[in-house]
Design a protein around this motif. Structure first.
Motif, mmCIF file in Angstrom:
data_model
loop_
_atom_site.group_PDB
_atom_site.id
_atom_site.type_symbol
_atom_site.label_atom_id
_atom_site.label_comp_id
_atom_site.label_asym_id
_atom_site.label_seq_id
_atom_site.Cartn_x
_atom_site.Cartn_y
_atom_site.Cartn_z
ATOM 1 N N VAL A 93 0.837 -1.206 0.000
ATOM 2 C CA VAL A 93 0.000 0.000 0.000
ATOM 3 C C VAL A 93 0.869 1.252 0.000
ATOM 4 C CG1 VAL A 93 -1.705 1.309 1.307
ATOM 5 C CG2 VAL A 93 -1.943 -1.165 1.091
ATOM 6 N N GLY A 94 1.975 1.230 0.759
ATOM 7 C CA GLY A 94 2.849 2.391 0.816
ATOM 8 C C GLY A 94 3.492 2.714 -0.518
ATOM 9 N N VAL A 95 4.040 1.708 -1.189
ATOM 10 C CA VAL A 95 4.677 1.932 -2.488
ATOM 11 C C VAL A 95 3.648 2.399 -3.510
ATOM 12 C CG1 VAL A 95 5.866 0.808 -4.395
ATOM 13 C CG2 VAL A 95 6.556 0.318 -2.050
ATOM 14 N N ALA A 96 2.476 1.772 -3.519
ATOM 15 C CA ALA A 96 1.426 2.182 -4.458
ATOM 16 C C ALA A 96 0.971 3.604 -4.185
ATOM 17 C CB ALA A 96 0.246 1.213 -4.371
ATOM 18 N N ALA A 97 0.864 3.970 -2.904
ATOM 19 C CA ALA A 97 0.445 5.326 -2.561
ATOM 20 C C ALA A 97 1.473 6.357 -3.027
ATOM 21 C CB ALA A 97 0.225 5.435 -1.050
ATOM 22 N N ILE A 98 2.751 6.041 -2.846
ATOM 23 C CA ILE A 98 3.806 6.965 -3.285
ATOM 24 C C ILE A 98 3.775 7.119 -4.800
ATOM 25 C CG2 ILE A 98 6.305 7.267 -3.455
ATOM 26 C CD1 ILE A 98 6.535 5.915 -0.718
ATOM 27 N N LEU A 99 3.668 6.009 -5.518
ATOM 28 C CA LEU A 99 3.631 6.075 -6.979
ATOM 29 C C LEU A 99 2.410 6.850 -7.459
ATOM 30 C CD1 LEU A 99 4.770 5.250 -9.736
ATOM 31 C CD2 LEU A 99 3.438 3.135 -9.571
ATOM 32 N N SER A 100 1.243 6.546 -6.893
ATOM 33 C CA SER A 100 0.024 7.239 -7.305
ATOM 34 C C SER A 100 0.108 8.731 -6.989
ATOM 35 C CB SER A 100 -1.185 6.619 -6.607
ATOM 36 O OG SER A 100 -2.376 7.275 -6.988
ATOM 37 N N PHE A 101 0.645 9.074 -5.828
ATOM 38 C CA PHE A 101 0.805 10.483 -5.455
ATOM 39 C C PHE A 101 1.707 11.206 -6.458
ATOM 40 C CE2 PHE A 101 3.251 13.789 -3.263
ATOM 41 C CZ PHE A 101 2.221 14.596 -2.789
ATOM 42 N N MET A 102 2.800 10.564 -6.856
ATOM 43 C CA MET A 102 3.705 11.172 -7.840
ATOM 44 C C MET A 102 3.013 11.358 -9.187
ATOM 45 S SD MET A 102 7.182 9.034 -6.926
ATOM 46 C CE MET A 102 8.021 9.650 -8.383
ATOM 47 N N MET A 103 2.252 10.359 -9.621
ATOM 48 C CA MET A 103 1.574 10.456 -10.914
ATOM 49 C C MET A 103 0.499 11.543 -10.896
ATOM 50 S SD MET A 103 3.127 8.339 -12.843
ATOM 51 C CE MET A 103 4.564 8.837 -11.875
ATOM 52 N N GLU A 104 -0.274 11.614 -9.818
ATOM 53 C CA GLU A 104 -1.309 12.645 -9.731
ATOM 54 C C GLU A 104 -0.679 14.038 -9.679
ATOM 55 O OE1 GLU A 104 -4.596 12.156 -9.948
ATOM 56 O OE2 GLU A 104 -4.207 10.014 -10.218
ATOM 57 N N THR A 105 0.451 14.176 -8.990
ATOM 58 C CA THR A 105 1.134 15.467 -8.935
ATOM 59 C C THR A 105 1.617 15.887 -10.314
ATOM 60 O OG1 THR A 105 1.853 15.029 -6.657
ATOM 61 C CG2 THR A 105 3.034 16.739 -7.875
ATOM 62 N N LEU A 106 2.227 14.958 -11.046
ATOM 63 C CA LEU A 106 2.700 15.280 -12.396
ATOM 64 C C LEU A 106 1.550 15.569 -13.343
ATOM 65 C CD1 LEU A 106 5.596 12.678 -12.765
ATOM 66 C CD2 LEU A 106 5.805 15.149 -12.477
ATOM 67 N N GLN A 107 0.407 14.924 -13.123
ATOM 68 C CA GLN A 107 -0.734 15.171 -13.994
ATOM 69 C C GLN A 107 -1.264 16.602 -13.869
ATOM 70 O OE1 GLN A 107 -3.687 12.162 -13.271
ATOM 71 N NE2 GLN A 107 -2.594 10.602 -14.443
ATOM 72 N N MET A 108 -0.937 17.290 -12.790
ATOM 73 C CA MET A 108 -1.323 18.691 -12.664
ATOM 74 C C MET A 108 -0.651 19.551 -13.731
ATOM 75 S SD MET A 108 -1.314 19.379 -8.538
ATOM 76 C CE MET A 108 -1.921 21.055 -8.815
ATOM 77 N N PHE A 109 0.471 19.065 -14.282
ATOM 78 C CA PHE A 109 1.192 19.807 -15.312
ATOM 79 C C PHE A 109 0.833 19.338 -16.719
ATOM 80 C CE2 PHE A 109 3.550 19.988 -11.401
ATOM 81 C CZ PHE A 109 3.994 21.291 -11.332
ATOM 82 N N LEU A 110 -0.144 18.448 -16.846
ATOM 83 C CA LEU A 110 -0.622 17.966 -18.141
ATOM 84 C C LEU A 110 -2.055 18.445 -18.334
ATOM 85 C CD1 LEU A 110 0.745 14.297 -18.162
ATOM 86 C CD2 LEU A 110 1.434 16.143 -19.704
ATOM 87 N N PRO A 111 -2.287 19.391 -19.239
ATOM 88 C CA PRO A 111 -3.644 19.916 -19.418
ATOM 89 C C PRO A 111 -4.663 18.855 -19.808
ATOM 90 C CG PRO A 111 -2.012 21.296 -20.530
ATOM 91 C CD PRO A 111 -1.311 20.058 -20.096
ATOM 92 N N THR A 112 -4.192 17.770 -20.436
ATOM 93 C CA THR A 112 -5.131 16.733 -20.868
ATOM 94 C C THR A 112 -5.505 15.762 -19.760
ATOM 95 O OG1 THR A 112 -3.278 15.377 -21.634
ATOM 96 C CG2 THR A 112 -4.303 16.848 -23.247
ATOM 97 N N ARG A 113 -4.881 15.894 -18.576
ATOM 98 C CA ARG A 113 -5.147 14.969 -17.481
ATOM 99 C C ARG A 113 -5.713 15.730 -16.295
ATOM 100 N NH1 ARG A 113 -2.568 10.221 -18.849
ATOM 101 N NH2 ARG A 113 -4.092 9.344 -17.417
ATOM 102 N N ASP A 114 -6.430 15.025 -15.443
ATOM 103 C CA ASP A 114 -7.041 15.618 -14.249
ATOM 104 C C ASP A 114 -6.485 14.918 -13.007
ATOM 105 O OD1 ASP A 114 -8.729 17.437 -15.595
ATOM 106 O OD2 ASP A 114 -10.127 15.810 -16.049
ATOM 107 N N ALA A 115 -5.825 15.693 -12.155
ATOM 108 C CA ALA A 115 -5.339 15.166 -10.879
ATOM 109 C C ALA A 115 -6.459 15.266 -9.857
ATOM 110 C CB ALA A 115 -4.114 15.940 -10.424
ATOM 111 N N SER A 116 -6.690 14.185 -9.137
ATOM 112 C CA SER A 116 -7.822 14.160 -8.217
ATOM 113 C C SER A 116 -7.499 13.298 -7.010
ATOM 114 C CB SER A 116 -9.070 13.636 -8.927
ATOM 115 O OG SER A 116 -10.100 13.336 -8.021
#
Length: 370
Positions: A93-116
């Motif tokens: 759960v910890g590794v998945a949470a870190i990876l998901s958090f990183m992906m959602e953060t980076l998606q804030m810089f992609l206009p075609t994606r929605d971080a939520s």
């Protein structure tokens, strides 16, 4: 120790680690595709963790995120040895949470994606579900021992065998895209190409090369040649089941008659006949032929740039949600990159001391502890 006895001995496998690493790379690709048009969030935009909940999100979106991260949590929880159930769950759960958090953060810089935060929670929930299943599997010694014995009875042991099986498993996962025919790398961009003789030949060549390449890749992972026939039937059967189930769910009924192209069918038949002969070659020759066939499957579409650039059109699918675009891009990327990675793996395998000699295979059978 005889090889037959060695296959029954306790062992440490790295297969879950390899699966977790490869699957994690797939998550990164699917999360950040198309890797372009990066730009800073508008001024005053809150960080996604503190932003208001989306005004509209569907249960389907949540389900897709849960299903996407469940295998990742499963492989993470299985990796390693001598760990308590709680530590397995916490690590996954910890590794998945870190990876998901990183992906959602980076998606804030992609206009075609929605971080939520909803996506983050569903991703972590999916990893937790997968981790629980892995813990239940790990606490069933009889089932775990049978799977371990089966794996080492039929396939080469050690890190090399684990990595090869992980690569083969990733190829099977990519077959979930029903818009790309079985044993193909790209989608046929038009019905006109399918009717054109040259286009049909290119389709056939691509499929034939893939049949030979994937089939020989499987053969090189087997301990004994006598297992080859059954292993190939199982591989093709599993791939067809995955693709057929996905097509039943995703493909519109009106396009079923164009799903299986004549060129693909012809290429699979020719490739199967070639494979039956190639499997009797010496192991070094099979290794070289496998790499050549896999790389040739990528060269064939270059003769028709439209075929190489085409993706399965969204009009094929009965799936109106945005994740389809990411799913389409991910599976196509895997099928394009996989022959290259598999060929590099084969070259590394061929460079091992004594590769191709029976004594080396017997030593690999005894390499069960790392």
């Amino acid at each position: 120790m005889p090889a037959s006895a060695a296959t029954e001995a306790p062992h440490v496998t790295h297969l879950p680690r390899y699966f977790a690493a490869l699957y994690g790379l797939m998550i990164v690709y699917a999360s950040l595709e198309p890797f372009s048009s990066w730009m800073a969030p508008p001024p005053g935009s809150p960080f996604f963790l503190f932003a208001p909940l989306p005004a509209r999100f569907t249960r389907f979106d949540i389900l897709v995120n849960v299903l996407a991260y469940a295998p990742f949590g499963f492989f993470l929880a299985l990796a390693g040895r001598d760990r308590s159930d709680l530590r397995r769950l916490a690590a996954a759960v910890g590794v998945a949470a870190i990876l998901s958090f990183m992906m959602e953060t980076l998606q804030m810089f992609l206009p075609t994606r929605d971080a939520s935060v909803v996506d983050l929670a569903s991703n972590v929930g999916g990893a937790a579900v997968g981790a629980v299943v892995a813990v239940m599997f790990n606490r069933t010694p009889g089932l775990r021992a049978r799977v371990s014995t089966w794996r080492h009875r039929f396939f080469l042991g050690g890190r090399s065998g684990d990595l090869g099986l992980a690569l083969l498993g990733i190829w099977l996962l990519a077959q979930l895209n029903p818009g790309i025919p079985l044993f193909a790398v790209t989608f046929d961009p038009s019905l006109e190409l399918a009717r054109d003789f040259a286009g049909t030949l290119l389709q056939a060549a691509q499929s034939a090369f893939n049949v030979v390449g994937v089939g020989l890749f499987l053969a090189l992972l087997l301990r004994h040649r006598r297992y080859f026939g059954g292993a190939v039937l199982v591989l093709i059967g599993v791939a067809l089941i995955l693709k057929g189930l996905a097509a039943t769910v995703l493909i519109r009924p009106t396009v079923w008659d164009t799903w299986l192209k004549p060129g693909v069918s012809f290429g699979v038949a020719i490739g199967a006949l070639t494979l039956l002969l190639a499997v009797w070659l010496p192991r070094p020759a099979r290794t070289a032929m496998c790499a050549i066939a896999l790389l040739s499957s990528l060269i064939a579409p270059l003769l028709a740039p439209d075929m190489w650039q085409a993706r399965a059109p969204l009009s094929l699918f009965d799936w109106p949600y945005g994740q389809l675009l990411n799913f389409n891009g991910l599976t196509r990327a895997v099928l394009v990159i996989w022959p290259i990675i598999a060929s590099i793996y084969l070259l590394w395998l061929a460079g091992q001391p004594g590769w191709g000699q029976r004594t080396a295979i017997e030593r690999d059978a005894n390499d069960l502890r790392v």
